[in-house]
Motif scaffolding. Structure first.
Motif, PDB file in Angstrom:
ATOM      1  N   CYS A 300       0.855  -1.198   0.000  1.00  0.00           N
ATOM      2  CA  CYS A 300       0.000   0.000   0.000  1.00  0.00           C
ATOM      3  C   CYS A 300       0.892   1.250   0.000  1.00  0.00           C
ATOM      4  CB  CYS A 300      -0.839   0.079   1.272  1.00  0.00           C
ATOM      5  SG  CYS A 300      -1.893  -1.334   1.548  1.00  0.00           S
ATOM      6  N   GLY A 301       0.349   2.342  -0.480  1.00  0.00           N
ATOM      7  CA  GLY A 301       0.991   3.656  -0.358  1.00  0.00           C
ATOM      8  C   GLY A 301       2.378   3.686  -0.960  1.00  0.00           C
ATOM      9  N   THR A 302       3.288   4.252  -0.194  1.00  0.00           N
ATOM     10  CA  THR A 302       4.668   4.382  -0.654  1.00  0.00           C
ATOM     11  C   THR A 302       5.295   3.018  -0.928  1.00  0.00           C
ATOM     12  OG1 THR A 302       5.027   6.518   0.369  1.00  0.00           O
ATOM     13  CG2 THR A 302       6.943   5.097   0.207  1.00  0.00           C
ATOM     14  N   GLU A 351       2.257  -3.949   9.708  1.00  0.00           N
ATOM     15  CA  GLU A 351       0.961  -4.089  10.384  1.00  0.00           C
ATOM     16  C   GLU A 351      -0.172  -3.516   9.543  1.00  0.00           C
ATOM     17  OE1 GLU A 351       0.676  -5.885  12.954  1.00  0.00           O
ATOM     18  OE2 GLU A 351       2.650  -5.874  13.887  1.00  0.00           O
ATOM     19  N   THR A 352       0.099  -3.060   8.340  1.00  0.00           N
ATOM     20  CA  THR A 352      -0.958  -2.480   7.517  1.00  0.00           C
ATOM     21  C   THR A 352      -2.036  -3.535   7.267  1.00  0.00           C
ATOM     22  OG1 THR A 352       0.604  -0.983   6.540  1.00  0.00           O
ATOM     23  CG2 THR A 352      -1.410  -1.361   5.286  1.00  0.00           C
ATOM     24  N   ALA A 353      -3.268  -3.192   7.647  1.00  0.00           N
ATOM     25  CA  ALA A 353      -4.327  -4.208   7.673  1.00  0.00           C
ATOM     26  C   ALA A 353      -4.507  -4.875   6.305  1.00  0.00           C
ATOM     27  CB  ALA A 353      -5.633  -3.567   8.134  1.00  0.00           C
ATOM     28  N   ALA A 400       4.654  10.836   6.358  1.00  0.00           N
ATOM     29  CA  ALA A 400       5.073  10.681   4.961  1.00  0.00           C
ATOM     30  C   ALA A 400       6.360   9.862   4.947  1.00  0.00           C
ATOM     31  CB  ALA A 400       5.291  12.037   4.327  1.00  0.00           C
ATOM     32  N   SER A 401       6.296   8.727   4.303  1.00  0.00           N
ATOM     33  CA  SER A 401       7.402   7.775   4.337  1.00  0.00           C
ATOM     34  C   SER A 401       8.553   8.244   3.449  1.00  0.00           C
ATOM     35  CB  SER A 401       6.854   6.436   3.830  1.00  0.00           C
ATOM     36  OG  SER A 401       7.771   5.431   4.046  1.00  0.00           O
ATOM     37  N   THR A 402       9.765   8.194   3.962  1.00  0.00           N
ATOM     38  CA  THR A 402      10.931   8.627   3.164  1.00  0.00           C
ATOM     39  C   THR A 402      12.019   7.552   3.203  1.00  0.00           C
ATOM     40  OG1 THR A 402      11.717   9.847   5.103  1.00  0.00           O
ATOM     41  CG2 THR A 402      10.531  11.103   3.394  1.00  0.00           C
ATOM     42  N   ALA A 604      -2.653   8.632   8.571  1.00  0.00           N
ATOM     43  CA  ALA A 604      -2.085   7.851   9.664  1.00  0.00           C
ATOM     44  C   ALA A 604      -0.811   7.179   9.180  1.00  0.00           C
ATOM     45  CB  ALA A 604      -3.079   6.794  10.119  1.00  0.00           C
ATOM     46  N   LYS A 605       0.090   6.950  10.100  1.00  0.00           N
ATOM     47  CA  LYS A 605       1.369   6.322   9.743  1.00  0.00           C
ATOM     48  C   LYS A 605       1.182   4.842   9.454  1.00  0.00           C
ATOM     49  CE  LYS A 605       5.776   6.032   9.313  1.00  0.00           C
ATOM     50  NZ  LYS A 605       6.195   6.560   8.008  1.00  0.00           N
ATOM     51  N   SER A 606       0.451   4.210  10.326  1.00  0.00           N
ATOM     52  CA  SER A 606       0.324   2.767  10.210  1.00  0.00           C
ATOM     53  C   SER A 606      -1.170   2.470  10.157  1.00  0.00           C
ATOM     54  CB  SER A 606       1.001   2.154  11.430  1.00  0.00           C
ATOM     55  OG  SER A 606       0.838   0.787  11.430  1.00  0.00           O
TER      56      SER A 606
END
Ligand code: G6P
Length: 610
Positions: A300-302, A351-353, A400-402, A604-606
């Motif tokens: 997911c996401g980044t 832990e991303t659902a 924001a993931s880097t 949210a971060k996680s």
């Protein structure tokens, strides 16, 4: 996403709970609260907004007590306000919850029929009421929790206290993270080890469906059927220093600058002068990889963007078919799984659902094996995967993931090289690619040196509403990641396109008010990209070009100061290197626009709920 902290101690726990919640702020939330037991009473304080607002209320009227639970809430059922904030209290019971109860409407109706009047709109209050009902019917806290969670569908991590059982906290988890912190004469529960770093580094990770009861001197885990269970105690590697912001203004800035170190750590002892070291993906990992005929990458996401880069890499160098899909789509569709396909989950948090559920789903779909690329060693994704490669980014606090992204690319680079070598990539080419990958920390350092110029460039975006990002090949996902960073933290609407697709739609948007950011490393696709940039210029679009030193032919494409070039370190690692200026651009635009850089609104971060 919601954060949980709970404590049983001799000392007053409210200050510990507040410190724990502050350490969990990075997860993203919109209200906070805590509850502590006093003899014969539950004392509670809640507030919409930041933990410090709840803390101010607590300090205005502090209360003692050695048993407590606390929570940061990221709204799912019901708007973010004080009434919906946790802990929820019904009768004797106070409870905090992370997750979503899917059968809550039905349970709520049944409770209403039995006369319960609900104060909030949350699914959490339903659980609290059910536990309270059972306690009032004579069950102890632990039995009441066990009986209640057996009835629940969906995901939860909870911590519960009973007014009449001081000195006890009961926790439970399914599909959402919860761990135990083991202290000396005091014990804790937390959503992650970071929440507890100030009180203990000894942690017990709970398994799915576990229920745990903690007192000052004891931790006892139970399985869902109520049988006692043993779980190992680990030393957590999270240190208080690792979550300090130090000299930096924001965690995100700190994490951007940590990338050379984080990538170097991820590559350390995994690649040497003769290539990728044996079995870095786990015991017998190479034997499994040798059998692979294709890969399905889910994230997911980044992390999804990292997977997209890997598709270009693996198909080019290992000649294996790769499909990449967001987890929330994959888990609900009937994907075709050819024989000997490797399932790869990429996740910073583990832990991303959706990612976790997709991985569980994959176990029924006949894959050769599962591989986790993840930053948190004890996370659910890692524990449930057959093979694993840890990124060693260290705790990432900025939403924001880097550094998680560039370390994922480093890990995926290793995977690409290992698969490619096994499939007969020419040795000289293989070693040249290994050398590039080993050079990645240095190349990122060079890119970071651009910060002053990028900070100036950022001013061009302050009053913009939209931006377009363009890239080609393995740098198209880099454009996607650049656009995602900008929208996440500056709230500017940004979209990314493969540059060749520009004339099939987005060109209609281009005029003088549309900044167009191009990722333009030298290589076979540069000439093609230049034609796409001409199309933008011809429509008056404002070009911002990131090129490498080999691409001097791009001079004149952008206005003065809007073209930055640097040494990319080679076409293989270019996606990781070119990400860095885009991260810096988004960061400086957000700073100039005065947004909450580390905890952008609504995010949210996680993401531990679906
Ligand atoms: C959230 C975070 C993103 C992250 C994504 C996937 O949306 O805000 O930064 O990329 O989740 O998270 P994961 O931990 O699975 O990589």
């Amino acid at each position: 996403m919601c954060g949980i902290v709970a404590a049983v101690a001799q000392r007053d726990v409210a200050p510990l709970l507040i410190a724990g919640l502050k350490a969990l702020e990075y997860r993203g939330y919109d209200s906070a609260g805590l509850a502590v037991l006093e003899p014969g009473a539950i004392r509670r304080v809640r507030a919409k907004g930041k933990v410090r607002e709840m803390e101010a209320r607590y300090l205005a009227e502090p209360f003692p007590g050695g048993t407590g639970i606390a929570h940061t809430r990221w709204a799912t059922h019901g708007v973010p306000n004080e009434v919906n904030a946790h802990p929820h209290v019904v009768g004797r019971v106070a409870l905090v919850h992370n997750g979503i109860i899917e059968n809550y409407a039905e349970l709520r109706r049944a409770l209403q029929a039995r006369g319960h009047q609900f104060a909030s709109e949350t699914d959490t209050e339903v659980m609290t009421a059910l536990i309270n009902e059972r306690i009032e019917a004579g069950l102890g806290l632990r039995e009441a929790v066990l009986a209640t969670v057996r009835e629940l569908d969906g995901a939860y991590a909870i911590a519960v206290i009973d007014r009449d059982e001081p000195g006890h906290v009961v926790g439970a988890r399914r599909g959402a993270p919860l761990l135990v912190g083991v202290g000396i004469g005091e014990n804790f529960l937390g959503s992650d080890a970071q929440a507890l770093v100030q009180v203990t580094n000894k942690v017990i990770y709970l398994d799915e469906n576990d229920v745990v009861e903690i007192t000052r001197d004891q931790v006892q885990v139970y399985t869902l059927d109520g049988a006692p269970a043993e779980r190992a105690t680990h030393e957590s590697e999270v240190s208080a220093d690792a979550v300090e912001r130090g000299e930096y203004r924001h965690y995100m800035q700190k994490e951007i600058f940590e990338q050379p170190r984080a990538v170097a750590d991820t590559l350390e002892a995994r690649i040497g002068p003769h290539g990728v070291l044996p079995n870095i993906f786990g015991v017998a990992g190479d034997a499994v990889l040798a059998k692979v005929k294709g890969l399905h990458i889910i994230a997911c996401g980044t992390s999804y963007h990292a997977g997209l880069v890997a598709k270009y890499w693996i198909e080019q160098h290992a000649r294996l078919p790769v499909s990449v899909e967001v987890a929330s789509e994959y888990r609900y569709r009937e994907a075709v799984v050819p024989e000997d396909t490797l399932f790869v989950a990429i996740s910073q948090s583990g832990e991303t659902a959706d990612t976790l559920a997709a991985m569980r789903e994959s176990k029924q779909r006949g894959y050769l094996a599962t591989l986790a690329i993840c930053n948190v060693p004890e996370s659910s994704v890692v524990r449930e995967a057959d093979l694993k490669l840890m990124t060693r980014a260290g705790p990432e606090i900025g939403v924001a993931s880097t550094k998680a992204f560039t370390t994922q690319l480093a890990a995926l680079g290793l995977l690409t090289l290992q698969l490619a070598r096994q499939r007969g990539l020419d040795e000289a080419r293989y070693l040249a690619l290994c050398e590039q990958l080993a050079h990645l920390p240095r190349a990122i350092e060079d890119a970071l040196a651009l910060e002053p110029q990028i900070a100036e460039l950022a001013a061009r975006f302050i009053h913009r509403q939209h931006a377009l990002f363009l890239g080609r090949g393995a740098n198209y996902p880099v454009a996607l990641e650049g656009a995602l960073k900008l929208k996440e933290i500056s709230y500017i609407h940004a979209e990314a396109y493969p540059a060749g697709e520009l004339k099939h739609g987005p060109l209609a948007l281009v005029d003088e008010s549309m900044p167009v950011v191009a990722v333009a490393p030298s290589g076979p696709l540069l000439e093609k990209l230049k034609s796409n940039l001409q199309e933008v210029r011809a429509r008056g679009g404002e070009l911002i070009v990131f090129a490498d030193d080999g691409a001097t032919s791009l001079d004149g494409y952008a206005a003065k100061g809007a073209a930055l070039s640097f040494e990319s370190g080679g076409d293989f690692i270019a996606p990781a290197v070119f990400t860095v200026p885009l991260q810096l651009l988004a960061y400086h635009v957000a700073v100039l626009r005065g947004t909450d850089v580390d905890q952008p609104r609504n995010l949210a971060k996680s993401v531990t709920v679906e």
